[in-house]
Design a protein around this motif. Sequence first.
Motif, PDB file in Angstrom:
ATOM      1  N   ILE A  19       0.849  -1.202   0.000  1.00 47.10           N
ATOM      2  CA  ILE A  19       0.000   0.000   0.000  1.00 47.10           C
ATOM      3  C   ILE A  19       0.879   1.246   0.000  1.00 47.10           C
ATOM      4  N   ALA A  20       1.917   1.237   0.848  1.00 42.88           N
ATOM      5  CA  ALA A  20       2.823   2.394   0.905  1.00 42.88           C
ATOM      6  C   ALA A  20       3.519   2.585  -0.433  1.00 42.88           C
TER       7      ALA A  20
ATOM      8  N   ALA B 259       2.401   1.538  -3.338  1.00 43.76           N
ATOM      9  CA  ALA B 259       1.390   1.996  -4.302  1.00 43.76           C
ATOM     10  C   ALA B 259       1.104   3.482  -4.099  1.00 43.76           C
ATOM     11  N   GLU B 260       1.008   3.914  -2.819  1.00 40.27           N
ATOM     12  CA  GLU B 260       0.781   5.343  -2.542  1.00 40.27           C
ATOM     13  C   GLU B 260       1.952   6.172  -3.061  1.00 40.27           C
ATOM     14  N   SER B 261       3.172   5.683  -2.800  1.00 43.10           N
ATOM     15  CA  SER B 261       4.367   6.393  -3.259  1.00 43.10           C
ATOM     16  C   SER B 261       4.385   6.466  -4.778  1.00 43.10           C
ATOM     17  N   ASP B 262       4.091   5.313  -5.437  1.00 46.15           N
ATOM     18  CA  ASP B 262       4.058   5.292  -6.899  1.00 46.15           C
ATOM     19  C   ASP B 262       2.973   6.213  -7.426  1.00 46.15           C
ATOM     20  N   ALA B 263       1.800   6.150  -6.772  1.00 42.43           N
ATOM     21  CA  ALA B 263       0.696   7.014  -7.217  1.00 42.43           C
ATOM     22  C   ALA B 263       1.045   8.478  -7.020  1.00 42.43           C
ATOM     23  N   ALA B 264       1.659   8.803  -5.866  1.00 45.81           N
ATOM     24  CA  ALA B 264       2.046  10.202  -5.614  1.00 45.81           C
ATOM     25  C   ALA B 264       3.082  10.658  -6.631  1.00 45.81           C
ATOM     26  N   ALA B 265       4.055   9.779  -6.937  1.00 45.39           N
ATOM     27  CA  ALA B 265       5.076  10.138  -7.929  1.00 45.39           C
ATOM     28  C   ALA B 265       4.436  10.333  -9.297  1.00 45.39           C
ATOM     29  N   GLU B 266       3.512   9.430  -9.621  1.00 45.89           N
ATOM     30  CA  GLU B 266       2.842   9.549 -10.923  1.00 45.89           C
ATOM     31  C   GLU B 266       1.994  10.809 -10.980  1.00 45.89           C
ATOM     32  N   VAL B 267       1.287  11.079  -9.853  1.00 42.99           N
ATOM     33  CA  VAL B 267       0.468  12.302  -9.819  1.00 42.99           C
ATOM     34  C   VAL B 267       1.375  13.532  -9.952  1.00 42.99           C
ATOM     35  N   ARG B 268       2.509  13.545  -9.244  1.00 40.85           N
ATOM     36  CA  ARG B 268       3.435  14.672  -9.346  1.00 40.85           C
ATOM     37  C   ARG B 268       3.965  14.800 -10.763  1.00 40.85           C
ATOM     38  N   SER B 269       4.297  13.640 -11.338  1.00 39.04           N
ATOM     39  CA  SER B 269       4.819  13.679 -12.706  1.00 39.04           C
ATOM     40  C   SER B 269       3.771  14.208 -13.666  1.00 39.04           C
ATOM     41  N   LEU B 270       2.544  13.669 -13.537  1.00 42.97           N
ATOM     42  CA  LEU B 270       1.461  14.148 -14.415  1.00 42.97           C
ATOM     43  C   LEU B 270       1.172  15.622 -14.160  1.00 42.97           C
ATOM     44  N   THR B 271       1.176  15.979 -12.864  1.00 41.01           N
ATOM     45  CA  THR B 271       0.910  17.387 -12.529  1.00 41.01           C
ATOM     46  C   THR B 271       1.993  18.276 -13.120  1.00 41.01           C
ATOM     47  N   ALA B 272       3.226  17.829 -13.014  1.00 39.61           N
ATOM     48  CA  ALA B 272       4.332  18.623 -13.561  1.00 39.61           C
ATOM     49  C   ALA B 272       4.196  18.742 -15.065  1.00 39.61           C
TER      50      ALA B 272
END
Length: 177
Positions: free
Chosen positions: A125-126, A128-141
């Motif tokens: 879960i951690a 997945a959260e880290s991957d999701a946060a990184a992906e969200v940051r990447s997409l956001t960027a």
Amino acid sequence: MISTAYAQSADAAQSSALLRDPTFWVAISFVIFVVLVAKPAWKFIASALDAKIEEIREKIEEATKLREEAQEMLAEYKRKLADADKEAGDIINQAREEAQSMKTRMTKDLEASLQRRKKMAMDRIAQAESDAAAEVRSLTAEIALVAARQVIQDNVTGDKASSMIDDAIKDLPEKLN
């Protein structure tokens, strides 16, 4: 005297009549026969009874021995039965102890397994959260970059726009981490 002579003659007549009577001789013969036969018959009967008594005594002794042997065998089987009962009780107690030990061990193993699985799930879960946060940051960027590029292209023109874009691209990796 006549009476005496008459009495003697009557006695003599009776005695001679008695000696002539066959019944008297049969009775005498029977008594003699009984006396002669009684002694060997008595010996035979006595020896037969003695033999029978001895046979009965031997059977009684044999029966007594058999009874004693049967009692010894019964006592031995009772001891064996008691030993078997004790052994069965020991086996049952040992099986209960082993079952309790196995239950305790399996409970500990299950708890440890559940803890490992819980930790693995929490790690996943951690991650997945880290991957999701990184992906969200990447997409956001990327979205911000595209939006900024679009805004800058629409509002800024020329060399100034190119230099701003290049500076922003250089600073972007530092700001994302």
